[in-house]
Design a protein around this motif. Sequence first.
Motif, mmCIF file in Angstrom:
data_model
loop_
_atom_site.group_PDB
_atom_site.id
_atom_site.type_symbol
_atom_site.label_atom_id
_atom_site.label_comp_id
_atom_site.label_asym_id
_atom_site.label_seq_id
_atom_site.Cartn_x
_atom_site.Cartn_y
_atom_site.Cartn_z
ATOM 1 N N GLY A 1 47.488 46.427 72.621
ATOM 2 C CA GLY A 1 48.273 47.303 71.760
ATOM 3 C C GLY A 1 49.712 47.493 72.160
ATOM 4 O O GLY A 1 50.214 48.626 72.161
ATOM 5 N N HIS A 2 50.403 46.430 72.515
ATOM 6 C CA HIS A 2 51.820 46.551 72.861
ATOM 7 C C HIS A 2 52.649 46.917 71.626
ATOM 8 O O HIS A 2 52.263 46.625 70.495
ATOM 9 N N ASP A 3 53.809 47.556 71.849
ATOM 10 C CA ASP A 3 54.672 47.935 70.738
ATOM 11 C C ASP A 3 55.258 46.691 70.087
ATOM 12 O O ASP A 3 55.601 45.715 70.758
ATOM 13 N N GLY A 4 55.379 46.745 68.754
ATOM 14 C CA GLY A 4 55.798 45.582 67.987
ATOM 15 C C GLY A 4 57.298 45.382 67.941
ATOM 16 O O GLY A 4 58.083 46.225 68.403
ATOM 17 N N PRO A 5 57.754 44.271 67.363
ATOM 18 C CA PRO A 5 59.175 43.920 67.344
ATOM 19 C C PRO A 5 60.022 44.778 66.426
ATOM 20 O O PRO A 5 61.244 44.769 66.533
ATOM 21 N N PHE A 6 59.377 45.544 65.511
ATOM 22 C CA PHE A 6 60.148 46.373 64.594
ATOM 23 C C PHE A 6 60.327 47.794 65.124
ATOM 24 O O PHE A 6 60.624 48.716 64.381
ATOM 25 N N ASP A 7 60.138 47.928 66.444
ATOM 26 C CA ASP A 7 60.362 49.221 67.083
ATOM 27 C C ASP A 7 61.839 49.575 67.017
ATOM 28 O O ASP A 7 62.226 50.684 66.690
ATOM 29 N N GLU A 8 62.691 48.629 67.348
ATOM 30 C CA GLU A 8 64.129 48.823 67.254
ATOM 31 C C GLU A 8 64.766 47.561 66.694
ATOM 32 O O GLU A 8 64.426 46.450 67.111
ATOM 33 N N MET B 1 42.699 47.235 65.181
ATOM 34 C CA MET B 1 42.508 48.239 66.231
ATOM 35 C C MET B 1 42.796 49.648 65.706
ATOM 36 O O MET B 1 42.084 50.605 66.035
ATOM 37 N N ILE B 2 43.825 49.765 64.877
ATOM 38 C CA ILE B 2 44.183 51.077 64.334
ATOM 39 C C ILE B 2 43.107 51.577 63.379
ATOM 40 O O ILE B 2 42.774 52.777 63.355
ATOM 41 N N VAL B 3 42.531 50.685 62.574
ATOM 42 C CA VAL B 3 41.445 51.092 61.677
ATOM 43 C C VAL B 3 40.268 51.604 62.500
ATOM 44 O O VAL B 3 39.676 52.649 62.181
ATOM 45 N N ALA B 4 39.904 50.885 63.570
ATOM 46 C CA ALA B 4 38.821 51.340 64.445
ATOM 47 C C ALA B 4 39.172 52.687 65.076
ATOM 48 O O ALA B 4 38.301 53.564 65.227
ATOM 49 N N PHE B 5 40.430 52.865 65.435
ATOM 50 C CA PHE B 5 40.918 54.127 65.988
ATOM 51 C C PHE B 5 40.661 55.281 65.023
ATOM 52 O O PHE B 5 40.188 56.353 65.416
ATOM 53 N N MET B 6 40.939 55.056 63.731
ATOM 54 C CA MET B 6 40.751 56.103 62.742
ATOM 55 C C MET B 6 39.268 56.381 62.477
ATOM 56 O O MET B 6 38.878 57.518 62.205
ATOM 57 N N VAL B 7 38.425 55.346 62.540
ATOM 58 C CA VAL B 7 36.985 55.553 62.375
ATOM 59 C C VAL B 7 36.451 56.432 63.507
ATOM 60 O O VAL B 7 35.682 57.369 63.279
#
Length: 457
Positions: A205-212, A34-40
């Motif tokens: 696109g929920h925030d991942g477990p390495f947020d905190e 999703m992030i790659v598509a976001f950057m495109v």
Amino acid sequence: MAPPPSATAAALSGEETTGAPPYDRRRAWLVTAMIVAFMVINFADKAVLGLAAVPIMDELHISNSTYGLISSSFSLLFSLSGLVVGFLSSRISSRTLLFVMTLTWAVAQLPVLILAAVPTLIAGRVLLGAAEGPAASMSMHALYKWFPPHRRAVPSALQIGGAALGTLVSAPVLTWLITDHGWRSAYAVLAVVSAAWALVWWRVGHDGPFDEARSTATGKRTSGTTRLPYRKLLLTGTVLGSISSAFGAAWALSLSHVWLPSYLRTELGMAPGASATLISAVSAFSLVLLLTVSPLMDALKARGVSSRRSSGAAQGLAVCVAGCAMAAFPFTDAAVPRLVLIGLAFGTVAVAIPLHYMTAAEVVPTAQRGALFGIVAATGTLPGLVAPYLTGHLIDAADTPSSGYTTAFLIAALVMAVAGLLAVTLIRPERDARRLGLDSTLPDGTLPDNTLADGAR
């Protein structure tokens, strides 16, 4: 006795310690896609005005200077918004930030569909610049929430590679739309695509477990909730070196976007098609570097090689090599060696973009990472305000355009060489993390009390 490299990597990554967050491989790579598509999409939104310049200027009867004003308006709020949103990222989820940004991209394309005129073009570009200023740093911040530190090199490269991929994919598609269906069709399609991405992102696109990284068992604060004064973080050698490498890379990238096409056509006598092919080849070279160097960084770290020697040295040397090539190609007469040097000068710096985020992330608490990324991104965009204008001034002031270009490229080479050397010298993530108290963990995975700084602001 010093712990083995594997133990150090585990401690730094947050894995194999009590209370460590889980790594969801499948979901992490879905977010990466999703992030790659976001950057495109991000690249396509930026590029559409330039690709549609001729039909827009012909239809609206605007001069070159007016078109330049419209183009420059994109940068009016770009750096400021990147800085502001970076600080907001500690309070607002990445899911929400990227959702709002992308919806704003869609809205920014609409004014010219309602009324095509200079004021609406400017309004759309100002709004788009404000919404895209935080795009690179905040999408990287969102990505990092799904990967532990020693797994971030490849997804980081893919995120940055989205811009290079956009050159290869979006430009020909937009050109086809503009040529066959009119320039407004490109704006309309981008509005729909941006809105569609936002809707899908809101779902996945929920925030991942390495947020905190919080020890739920003890309730004590950890590296994820530690806060340090920003002045202390910004004066850390690793952060300064990371900013330096980003600055040098951005100088070259700004020249490639604004002046390289003109140089290829007017000074080297290349046809438009050949010039476009070379620019695409440089982007492809950057993408290949990103996809090969970044896995190498992960492999080196897995073997216990320090971040200073792997990602730190790599980004500094990449900018230095590009600077040397930048200084050499104006004086190279043979066609093939000159084209190779141009590819090195404008393509090699792409390596520094994901790596400078990685090194900066190693010396900042998770809760403050988004804000620091915003600061780094805002600083990194400054060459975009300086280099294009300075180059144009040098070309106009020189006896011949060729000598003006040569002077501009030599100045760029000097900036890049100094920036690269500073990065190699200053970036020492392990040392700086120890000084900041961010790598020392207790048996339960928490930080000792003396690592917490009061008054962080």
